[in-house]
Motif scaffolding. Structure first.
Motif, PDB file in Angstrom:
ATOM      1  N   MET A  14      35.295 -25.692  18.809  1.00 57.02           N
ATOM      2  CA  MET A  14      36.020 -25.809  20.079  1.00 57.02           C
ATOM      3  C   MET A  14      35.074 -26.292  21.179  1.00 57.02           C
ATOM      4  N   ASN A  15      35.642 -27.077  22.067  1.00 58.68           N
ATOM      5  CA  ASN A  15      34.912 -27.494  23.268  1.00 58.68           C
ATOM      6  C   ASN A  15      33.906 -28.637  23.058  1.00 58.68           C
ATOM      7  N   VAL A  16      33.837 -29.186  21.848  1.00 58.71           N
ATOM      8  CA  VAL A  16      32.852 -30.264  21.642  1.00 58.71           C
ATOM      9  C   VAL A  16      33.350 -31.597  22.207  1.00 58.71           C
ATOM     10  N   GLY A  17      34.680 -31.688  22.419  1.00 55.51           N
ATOM     11  CA  GLY A  17      35.208 -32.910  23.033  1.00 55.51           C
ATOM     12  C   GLY A  17      36.035 -33.794  22.105  1.00 55.51           C
ATOM     13  N   LYS A  18      36.635 -33.219  21.083  1.00 52.98           N
ATOM     14  CA  LYS A  18      37.443 -34.017  20.134  1.00 52.98           C
ATOM     15  C   LYS A  18      38.646 -34.648  20.846  1.00 52.98           C
ATOM     16  N   THR A  19      39.369 -33.814  21.584  1.00 54.42           N
ATOM     17  CA  THR A  19      40.555 -34.333  22.279  1.00 54.42           C
ATOM     18  C   THR A  19      40.145 -35.362  23.330  1.00 54.42           C
ATOM     19  N   SER A  20      39.037 -35.104  23.994  1.00 53.90           N
ATOM     20  CA  SER A  20      38.576 -36.044  25.033  1.00 53.90           C
ATOM     21  C   SER A  20      38.187 -37.393  24.422  1.00 53.90           C
ATOM     22  N   LEU A  21      37.586 -37.366  23.237  1.00 51.74           N
ATOM     23  CA  LEU A  21      37.234 -38.625  22.564  1.00 51.74           C
ATOM     24  C   LEU A  21      38.489 -39.426  22.241  1.00 51.74           C
ATOM     25  N   LYS A  29      40.780 -43.185  29.179  1.00 54.24           N
ATOM     26  CA  LYS A  29      40.532 -42.279  30.324  1.00 54.24           C
ATOM     27  C   LYS A  29      39.819 -41.020  29.862  1.00 54.24           C
ATOM     28  N   PHE A  30      39.140 -40.398  30.828  1.00 56.72           N
ATOM     29  CA  PHE A  30      38.602 -39.054  30.612  1.00 56.72           C
ATOM     30  C   PHE A  30      39.445 -38.147  31.483  1.00 56.72           C
ATOM     31  N   LYS A  31      40.216 -37.298  30.868  1.00 56.61           N
ATOM     32  CA  LYS A  31      41.098 -36.469  31.699  1.00 56.61           C
ATOM     33  C   LYS A  31      40.990 -35.010  31.287  1.00 56.61           C
ATOM     34  N   ASP A  32      41.568 -34.143  32.093  1.00 62.58           N
ATOM     35  CA  ASP A  32      41.497 -32.713  31.808  1.00 62.58           C
ATOM     36  C   ASP A  32      42.177 -32.413  30.479  1.00 62.58           C
ATOM     37  N   THR A  33      41.597 -31.482  29.761  1.00 60.10           N
ATOM     38  CA  THR A  33      42.195 -31.090  28.469  1.00 60.10           C
ATOM     39  C   THR A  33      42.426 -29.583  28.481  1.00 60.10           C
ATOM     40  N   ILE A  34      43.322 -29.160  27.603  1.00 57.33           N
ATOM     41  CA  ILE A  34      43.379 -27.734  27.309  1.00 57.33           C
ATOM     42  C   ILE A  34      43.053 -27.591  25.828  1.00 57.33           C
ATOM     43  N   SER A  35      42.509 -26.441  25.474  1.00 59.32           N
ATOM     44  CA  SER A  35      42.075 -26.239  24.100  1.00 59.32           C
ATOM     45  C   SER A  35      43.255 -26.489  23.138  1.00 59.32           C
ATOM     46  N   THR A  36      43.017 -27.284  22.117  1.00 58.17           N
ATOM     47  CA  THR A  36      44.091 -27.710  21.216  1.00 58.17           C
ATOM     48  C   THR A  36      44.622 -26.533  20.390  1.00 58.17           C
ATOM     49  N   VAL A  37      45.924 -26.534  20.255  1.00 57.75           N
ATOM     50  CA  VAL A  37      46.581 -25.503  19.449  1.00 57.75           C
ATOM     51  C   VAL A  37      47.042 -26.167  18.149  1.00 57.75           C
ATOM     52  N   ALA A  57      42.291 -28.357  16.056  1.00 54.55           N
ATOM     53  CA  ALA A  57      41.803 -27.288  16.936  1.00 54.55           C
ATOM     54  C   ALA A  57      40.481 -26.758  16.386  1.00 54.55           C
ATOM     55  N   GLY A  58      39.518 -26.580  17.284  1.00 48.79           N
ATOM     56  CA  GLY A  58      38.233 -26.043  16.842  1.00 48.79           C
ATOM     57  C   GLY A  58      38.200 -24.528  16.826  1.00 48.79           C
ATOM     58  N   ARG A  59      39.190 -23.923  17.481  1.00 47.67           N
ATOM     59  CA  ARG A  59      39.160 -22.463  17.583  1.00 47.67           C
ATOM     60  C   ARG A  59      39.326 -21.830  16.216  1.00 47.67           C
ATOM     61  N   GLY A 112      27.739 -36.857  17.831  1.00 45.34           N
ATOM     62  CA  GLY A 112      27.266 -35.977  18.901  1.00 45.34           C
ATOM     63  C   GLY A 112      27.872 -36.430  20.211  1.00 45.34           C
ATOM     64  N   ASN A 113      28.786 -35.649  20.732  1.00 43.02           N
ATOM     65  CA  ASN A 113      29.459 -36.023  21.981  1.00 43.02           C
ATOM     66  C   ASN A 113      28.760 -35.365  23.187  1.00 43.02           C
ATOM     67  N   LYS A 114      29.144 -35.771  24.369  1.00 44.57           N
ATOM     68  CA  LYS A 114      28.588 -35.315  25.656  1.00 44.57           C
ATOM     69  C   LYS A 114      27.168 -35.837  25.868  1.00 44.57           C
ATOM     70  N   ALA A 115      26.926 -37.044  25.378  1.00 39.28           N
ATOM     71  CA  ALA A 115      25.602 -37.655  25.543  1.00 39.28           C
ATOM     72  C   ALA A 115      25.258 -37.814  27.029  1.00 39.28           C
ATOM     73  N   ASP A 116      26.258 -37.942  27.870  1.00 40.30           N
ATOM     74  CA  ASP A 116      25.988 -38.074  29.317  1.00 40.30           C
ATOM     75  C   ASP A 116      25.267 -36.851  29.855  1.00 40.30           C
ATOM     76  N   LEU A 117      25.527 -35.679  29.286  1.00 37.60           N
ATOM     77  CA  LEU A 117      24.891 -34.454  29.795  1.00 37.60           C
ATOM     78  C   LEU A 117      23.411 -34.409  29.465  1.00 37.60           C
ATOM     79  N   SER A 190      29.911 -40.440  24.544  1.00 36.82           N
ATOM     80  CA  SER A 190      30.327 -39.670  25.713  1.00 36.82           C
ATOM     81  C   SER A 190      31.789 -40.013  25.983  1.00 36.82           C
ATOM     82  N   ALA A 191      32.638 -39.031  25.836  1.00 37.67           N
ATOM     83  CA  ALA A 191      34.039 -39.252  26.183  1.00 37.67           C
ATOM     84  C   ALA A 191      34.155 -39.438  27.692  1.00 37.67           C
ATOM     85  N   LYS A 192      33.194 -38.873  28.415  1.00 39.09           N
ATOM     86  CA  LYS A 192      33.252 -38.952  29.879  1.00 39.09           C
ATOM     87  C   LYS A 192      32.982 -40.377  30.372  1.00 39.09           C
ATOM     88  N   THR A 193      31.916 -40.987  29.868  1.00 34.96           N
ATOM     89  CA  THR A 193      31.589 -42.347  30.346  1.00 34.96           C
ATOM     90  C   THR A 193      32.193 -43.425  29.440  1.00 34.96           C
TER      91      THR A 193
HETATM   92  N1  LIG Z   1      30.240 -34.051  30.296  1.00 32.48           N
HETATM   93  C1  LIG Z   1      31.105 -34.227  29.318  1.00 32.48           C
HETATM   94  N2  LIG Z   1      32.097 -33.320  29.132  1.00 32.48           N
HETATM   95  C2  LIG Z   1      32.953 -33.542  28.112  1.00 32.48           C
HETATM   96  C3  LIG Z   1      32.861 -34.647  27.261  1.00 32.48           C
HETATM   97  N3  LIG Z   1      33.854 -34.575  26.345  1.00 32.48           N
HETATM   98  C4  LIG Z   1      34.545 -33.467  26.653  1.00 32.48           C
HETATM   99  N4  LIG Z   1      34.021 -32.839  27.713  1.00 32.48           N
HETATM  100  C5  LIG Z   1      34.488 -31.589  28.334  1.00 32.48           C
HETATM  101  O1  LIG Z   1      34.365 -30.559  27.364  1.00 32.48           O
HETATM  102  C6  LIG Z   1      35.462 -29.658  27.441  1.00 32.48           C
HETATM  103  C7  LIG Z   1      36.174 -29.571  26.097  1.00 32.48           C
HETATM  104  O2  LIG Z   1      36.729 -30.839  25.767  1.00 32.48           O
HETATM  105  P1  LIG Z   1      37.933 -30.975  24.710  1.00 32.48           P
HETATM  106  O3  LIG Z   1      38.123 -32.431  24.462  1.00 32.48           O
HETATM  107  O4  LIG Z   1      39.117 -30.207  25.136  1.00 32.48           O
HETATM  108  O5  LIG Z   1      37.267 -30.258  23.448  1.00 32.48           O
HETATM  109  P2  LIG Z   1      37.895 -30.023  21.988  1.00 32.48           P
HETATM  110  O6  LIG Z   1      36.814 -30.302  21.007  1.00 32.48           O
HETATM  111  O7  LIG Z   1      39.142 -30.818  21.839  1.00 32.48           O
HETATM  112  O8  LIG Z   1      38.205 -28.470  21.991  1.00 32.48           O
HETATM  113  P3  LIG Z   1      39.317 -27.661  21.102  1.00 32.48           P
HETATM  114  O9  LIG Z   1      40.628 -28.363  21.299  1.00 32.48           O
HETATM  115  O10 LIG Z   1      39.328 -26.263  21.671  1.00 32.48           O
HETATM  116  O11 LIG Z   1      38.865 -27.675  19.696  1.00 32.48           O
HETATM  117  C8  LIG Z   1      36.365 -30.177  28.566  1.00 32.48           C
HETATM  118  O12 LIG Z   1      36.038 -29.501  29.749  1.00 32.48           O
HETATM  119  C9  LIG Z   1      35.962 -31.645  28.682  1.00 32.48           C
HETATM  120  O13 LIG Z   1      36.187 -32.165  29.970  1.00 32.48           O
HETATM  121  C10 LIG Z   1      31.804 -35.597  27.476  1.00 32.48           C
HETATM  122  O14 LIG Z   1      31.605 -36.587  26.786  1.00 32.48           O
HETATM  123  N5  LIG Z   1      30.950 -35.311  28.516  1.00 32.48           N
END
Ligand SMILES: Nc1nc2c(ncn2[C@@H]2O[C@H](COP(=O)(O)OP(=O)(O)OP(=O)(O)O)[C@@H](O)[C@H]2O)c(=O)[nH]1
Ligand SMILES: [Mg+2]
Length: 243
Positions: A14-21, A29-37, A57-59, A112-117, A190-193
């Motif tokens: 969870m939280n690694v950014g799968k939905t954001s990718l 777009k990079f938009k707000d997500t909620i944890s996937t069910v 879902a990663g949970r 490996g996501n969130k490379a921007d961080l 980076s799903a963000k950039t």
């Molecule tokens: N800085 C940064 N934040 C990111 C990136 N990708 C995702 N996030 C943030 O990480 C958090 C989790 O992103 P999700 O895409 O919901 O993660 P997930 O892997 O789908 O999580 P589950 O659905 O719970 O399994 C959110 O707050 C996103 O905004 C990224 O590339 N960079």
């Protein structure tokens, strides 16, 4: 709705950014997500082919569903967060065995996501003149109180990802020499950039082509109906859906 030609599955903690990718790739777009069910799938037209991309879902509570989502997968993306060592560990401990139901010629990528961080953190560390706490290490470093609040997350290096890729191949009984090379199959995104996101999906789609053609060939030669796919297709009217 058209029948999918191939299935790609996103796995990871969870939280690694799968939905954001997925949002970044399909909606640009990079938009707000909620944890996937449970899980959700998206259809992407890629040239003449219909690719289904499954977001899982990663949970932990949804873990039991993972092998169902991987059934018949032509590609699996193992996703971790580059700032979170444990998310890499979880891939091997919790997610790898879910791929037992994937196709025998399934392709695996380690992402490996969130490379921007990490870039931001590295910059921050350099700017402040503080010691570099960012190198990868398999066990948590002792964090002196004087350094608390600096950077507590460990980074995962590209080499860590490459090593995991090698272990994935071994688990799958695949020869490293005759398999796709780690340099090609380990990505940092980076799903963000948007960094590397199109490259990731399109590299995988290219590599899935033989699997797509094989499946089309099998379908042409066989009058039988794939019930699993039909039930998926008939129950989903929209471009994407939760399940
Ligand atoms: N800085 C940064 N934040 C990111 C990136 N990708 C995702 N996030 C943030 O990480 C958090 C989790 O992103 P999700 O895409 O919901 O993660 P997930 O892997 O789908 O999580 P589950 O659905 O719970 O399994 C959110 O707050 C996103 O905004 C990224 O590339 N960079
Ligand atoms: Mg999600």
């Amino acid at each position: 709705m058209k029948k999918p030609d191939a299935k790609l599955v996103l796995l990871g903690d969870m939280n690694v950014g799968k939905t954001s990718l997925l949002h970044r790739y399909t909606e640009r777009k990079f938009k707000d997500t909620i944890s996937t069910v449970g899980g959700a799938f998206f259809l992407k037209q890629w040239g003449p082919y219909n690719m289904s991309i499954w977001d899982t879902a990663g949970r932990e509570q949804f873990h039991g569903l993972g092998s169902m989502y991987c059934r018949g997968a032509a590609a699996v993306i193992f996703t971790y967060d580059v700032t979170n060592w444990q998310s890499l560990v979880e891939l091997e401990e919790r997610f790898l065995s879910l791929t037992d139901t994937a196709n025998h010629d399934c392709i695996y990528a380690v992402v490996g996501n969130k490379a921007d961080l990490t870039d931001a953190k590295a910059q921050m560390s350099q700017d402040s003149g503080r010691p570099q706490l960012l190198s990868a290490c398999p066990t948590p470093p002792a964090t002196p109180a004087s350094l608390s609040g600096v950077i507590l997350h460990k980074q995962v290096t590209h080499e860590d990802a490459v090593a995991l890729y090698g272990r994935i191949l071994r688990y799958k009984g695949l020869e490293e020499k005759s398999s796709l090379p780690a340099e090609k199959m380990c990505f940092e995104t980076s799903a963000k950039t948007g960094h590397n996101v199109d490259t990731l999906f399109e590299t995988l789609f290219d590599l899935m082509l033989p699997s797509i053609l094989r499946k089309r060939n099998e379908n042409q030669n066989s009058p039988t109906v794939d019930l699993e796919e039909c039930s998926v297709a008939s129950s989903k009217q929209a471009k994407s859906a939760c399940c």
